[in-house]
Each structure stands twice: as structure tokens, then as C-alpha cells.
Motif scaffolding. Structure first.
Motif, PDB file in Angstrom:
ATOM      1  N   UNK A  64      10.926   6.993   2.132  1.00  0.00           N
ATOM      2  CA  UNK A  64       9.616   7.363   2.669  1.00  0.00           C
ATOM      3  C   UNK A  64       8.534   6.429   2.137  1.00  0.00           C
ATOM      4  N   UNK A  65       8.654   6.063   0.863  1.00  0.00           N
ATOM      5  CA  UNK A  65       7.657   5.182   0.252  1.00  0.00           C
ATOM      6  C   UNK A  65       7.626   3.826   0.948  1.00  0.00           C
ATOM      7  N   UNK A  66       8.806   3.278   1.295  1.00  0.00           N
ATOM      8  CA  UNK A  66       8.851   1.998   2.000  1.00  0.00           C
ATOM      9  C   UNK A  66       8.046   2.077   3.286  1.00  0.00           C
ATOM     10  N   UNK A  67       8.299   3.100   4.082  1.00  0.00           N
ATOM     11  CA  UNK A  67       7.633   3.215   5.368  1.00  0.00           C
ATOM     12  C   UNK A  67       6.145   3.494   5.225  1.00  0.00           C
ATOM     13  N   UNK A  68       5.798   4.378   4.281  1.00  0.00           N
ATOM     14  CA  UNK A  68       4.394   4.743   4.116  1.00  0.00           C
ATOM     15  C   UNK A  68       3.580   3.566   3.612  1.00  0.00           C
ATOM     16  N   UNK A  69       4.094   2.820   2.647  1.00  0.00           N
ATOM     17  CA  UNK A  69       3.362   1.667   2.137  1.00  0.00           C
ATOM     18  C   UNK A  69       3.227   0.581   3.192  1.00  0.00           C
ATOM     19  N   UNK A  70       4.258   0.397   4.004  1.00  0.00           N
ATOM     20  CA  UNK A  70       4.163  -0.579   5.093  1.00  0.00           C
ATOM     21  C   UNK A  70       3.107  -0.155   6.096  1.00  0.00           C
ATOM     22  N   UNK A  71       3.062   1.139   6.416  1.00  0.00           N
ATOM     23  CA  UNK A  71       2.063   1.641   7.362  1.00  0.00           C
ATOM     24  C   UNK A  71       0.650   1.426   6.844  1.00  0.00           C
ATOM     25  N   UNK A  72       0.396   1.813   5.583  1.00  0.00           N
ATOM     26  CA  UNK A  72      -0.944   1.668   5.018  1.00  0.00           C
ATOM     27  C   UNK A  72      -1.373   0.205   4.976  1.00  0.00           C
ATOM     28  N   UNK A  73      -0.448  -0.669   4.598  1.00  0.00           N
ATOM     29  CA  UNK A  73      -0.776  -2.082   4.445  1.00  0.00           C
ATOM     30  C   UNK A  73      -0.967  -2.787   5.780  1.00  0.00           C
ATOM     31  N   UNK A  74      -0.423  -2.215   6.851  1.00  0.00           N
ATOM     32  CA  UNK A  74      -0.671  -2.800   8.167  1.00  0.00           C
ATOM     33  C   UNK A  74      -2.136  -2.655   8.553  1.00  0.00           C
ATOM     34  N   UNK A  75      -2.808  -1.653   7.996  1.00  0.00           N
ATOM     35  CA  UNK A  75      -4.242  -1.480   8.220  1.00  0.00           C
ATOM     36  C   UNK A  75      -5.062  -2.220   7.165  1.00  0.00           C
TER      37      UNK A  75
END
Length: 377
Positions: A64-75
Motif C-alpha cells: 500500500x505504501x508503494x502505491x500511496x507514495x507514488x500517487x502523492x508524488x505524482x501531484x
């Protein structure tokens, strides 16, 4: 784009409303000093992302951390870089066995419940030191308390932090061998001060300034002693380092994903061009998933650490390649008429500056691949 749609879906499940809030703010505003991104992360419960639900957190696992951090960093890459250190600190604390220190669950509950942001004053950015090497010394004052002295630069979250965690060298009053412990102190403690340090535009929103500790008072309740078993200390060090590589690599994968997403959104290049970008990004995320799965299975030995570093360096190369090819396909007009492409290209290079560098681990990795045990420099 599929990869970011999946990542943002995970983020929405764990931190509802945060992606939408970030999407409504221009990149330039999210990346500037004084960015609203960190407070949005706090507002939507980001402080408790990696804290188990039993302690009031969101209960995110490593995948979950991989996906969540990728999502936040895309913004906002700055937000990703800043809160990566919060995540690293929380994950390190979470790895301290309750049998070694029963206060850990209480601390985690306070972080989640009060939405406290935890900065990391471990050794990141200090040449020649491991990430968990002590950056501060603690002098006993004779009444069971200590005074901490040291400095961390750069220290992300320096302007928004509520707590600071670090490894410290406890000086023995009798002149014996110093003991290493983890300290968790309030950011508002006497003797803690923040000073300008970050001079570049890239990732300026991460609040990566210098934090100084000048005879900061510290009680025994603020020290997490690791016990006398070297195996406990080694396991904690390895666990923290694997989490760090996983989280920071996910941040920059998310940054590259935002450029790849622009290529798909604008239908730039050929189907072959886009498929190649998608495959490269998907591959990088799957490699991070493999590291995350091993973490969730409890594999945190030195071999797992060497493999985590292998993936980190592979992702580092992929970020540069994917960002460069995406910018080329987006074309000169996209580069000229908006600073977003140029900004992401510059910020994406910073993964190479996070420890440990490829050069510093070359000899241990060479020995590991040749069949020797991996020894972290």
C-alpha cells in the motif's frame, strides 16, 4: 493511466480526499517553500498511514505504501520527499519490538491520533555514514537525564515537524563504550532550532533545512533503548534501511509516472512508444512490489537489504529513462510553455542523491553478487 489510477485508488482508500485536494493545486504552488501540500497531508490523516489500525492509524502495508507514495508524488514530488522521511521514521519505530520498549505502541497511537508529523534526523545527507548511524551525542547530566547535541542537514519537514526521531550515541559516564539509542523529542523542545539550508528550486516544498540541537534536554522516557542483543539492533537497522529504499524509490517512480501519464493523456508518440513507456513504468512498480512483499513476509536480513538496494538502483535508472523519453515525446512546445516538464526532469535526478549512493555500495554489492554475505558500509 492504469498505473496511476491504481495508485490513486489505494490512496483514496487509505487517505480519503487527499488526492482530490492535491489535484486542485498547481504544481508550482505545491513545490514552492511554504507549500500547502504538507498540511493537506496532515489534514487528511497522512500521519497515520503506516500505523496499524490497532493504534488508530490507516494500517497501510508495504505494498500500500508503494502505491500511496507514488500517487502523492505524482501531484507533488516535494510532498513525497518530505513525508518519505515521516514514513521512514514511523516504520523504524514500528520495528522496535514491544518487548524491547513497551512505549512504542503509545507513541504510534499519539502520532496517528494527534496527526503528528515526525521528521528524521538520522544520518541521511552525511557523507560516509549509514542512514541509521548516530548524528547526535547525548551527555548524561547526572539525574538520569541527557543533553543532546548535533545537527541534521538537510532535514525534511523541518518547518512542519511535531516530533524528531534520530539515533543518538549515549556517552557512558564512566568512560565506557557508548550505547546507541533512538530518541524521539518534541520539535518545540528547548535548544532545537531551524536554519535555512536548501538553496535549489527542485523539491523546495519538502522543507529540507538544517535542524540544530544545542544541549537539548531529554528524559529517559524519550529514549528508545535497543537492548543488549546485537541481533535486535541489526534487524532494526536492516528493516529501517529497506523501508527507506522502498519509500524513497516509490516517490520518484510517482514523479516519473506523472510525465508518462501526460504522454498518454495527450496521445503523444506512437502506440509502440507509449506501450514501451507503460511497460517500463509497470516494471519499476512491480519490482518495488517485490521488495514490499518480502517486507510484509518479514524478510529483513542483509540479503533482503541487498536486494532492496538492487531494486532502488534499477528504479533510479528507470526514472531517468522514463522521464527523459516522456519529455521528448511531449515535445518542445510542452517544455517551452510550461515549467512543469522541466521541473520534473530536474527533480527526478535527486533520487541519486539519497543514501546510500551507488558508489558507496559498489564493493559490498560486488561481493554479494559473487556469493559473499552483504555487509552495509
Amino acid at each position: 493511466m492504469r498505473m496511476l489510477d491504481e495508485a490513486r485508488s489505494h490512496c483514496d482508500r487509505l487517505l480519503p480526499g487527499l488526492c482530490s485536494a492535491l489535484a486542485g493545486v498547481p504544481l508550482a504552488e505545491l513545490e514552492r517553500p511554504g507549500s500547502p501540500a504538507i498540511e493537506l497531508f496532515r489534514k487528511y490523516g497522512g500521519a497515520g498511514l503506516l500505523i496499524p489500525t490497532a493504534h488508530g492509524g490507516a494500517g497501510a502495508g508495504a505494498r500500500d505504501a508503494v502505491r500511496t507514495m507514488a500517487a502523492l508524488s505524482s501531484y507533488s514530488p516535494s510532498l513525497g520527499a518530505a513525508v518519505a522521511m515521516h514514513g521512514f521514521s514511523v516504520a523504524t519505530l514500528r520495528a522496535v519490538p514491544e518487548s524491547v520498549n513497551p512505549l512504542v505502541p503509545v507513541l504510534l497511537g499519539a502520532v496517528a491520533g494527534e496527526r503528528l508529523l515526525v521528521a528524521s534526523a538520522f544520518a541521511e545527507g552525511t557523507s560516509g555514514q549509514g542512514v541509521l548511524a548516530p548524528t547526535m551525542t547525548a551527555r548524561a547530566t547526572g539525574d538520569g537525564r541527557y543533553r543532546l547535541t548535533g545537527s541534521k542537514k538537510p532535514c525534511s519537514l523541518s518547518r512542519s515537524m511535531d516530533l524528531i526521531t534520530a539515533s543518538v550515541r549515549l556517552m557512558a559516564p564512566d568512560g565506557g563504550e557508548p550505547e546507541t539509542a533512538i530518541v524521539l523529542i518534541p520539535a518545540a523542545a528547548e535548544g532545537v532550532s531551524v536554519h535555512p539550508f536548501w538553496d535549489t528550486l527542485a523539491l523546495a516544498g519538502a522543507e529540507s533545512d538544517e535542524v540544530r540541537f544545542d544541549e537539548v534536554p531529554c528524559g529517559p522516557e524519550e529514549l528508545l533503548r535497543l537492548g543488549d542483543d546485537p541481533a535486535d539492533s541489526e534487524r532494526l537497522t536492516s528493516t529501517g534501511l529497506i523501508w527507506f529504499q522502498l519509500i524513497i524509490s516509490s516517490v520518484y517512480a510517482g514523479l516519473a509516472a506523472s510525465l508518462v501519464e501526460d504522454v498518454f493523456r495527450r496521445s503523444r508518440g506512437s502506440a509502440s512508444d507509449r506501450a514501451a513507456l507503460g511497460a517500463g513504468l509497470r516494471s519499476a512498480l512491480l519490482q518495488l512490489d517485490a521488495v514490499a512483499l518480502r517486507l510484509e513476509d518479514g524478510e529483513v536480513g542483509t540479503g533482503a537489504l541487498a536486494d532492496a538496494l538492487t531494486v532502488r538502483y534499477a528504479v533510479q535508472d528507470a526514472v531517468g529513462d522514463l522521464s527523459g523519453r516522456s519529455a521528448e515525446l511531449l515535445g518542445g512546445m510542452a517544455f517551452i510553455h510550461s515549467s512543469d516538464v522541466a521541473y520534473r526532469l530536474a527533480a527526478g535526478r535527486a533520487l541519486a542523491f539519497h543514501p546510500p549512493s551507488r558508489t558507496s555500495t559498489a564493493a559490498p554489492m560486488d561481493a554479494y553478487f559473487a556469493g559473499e554475505p552483504f555487509v552495509m558500509p
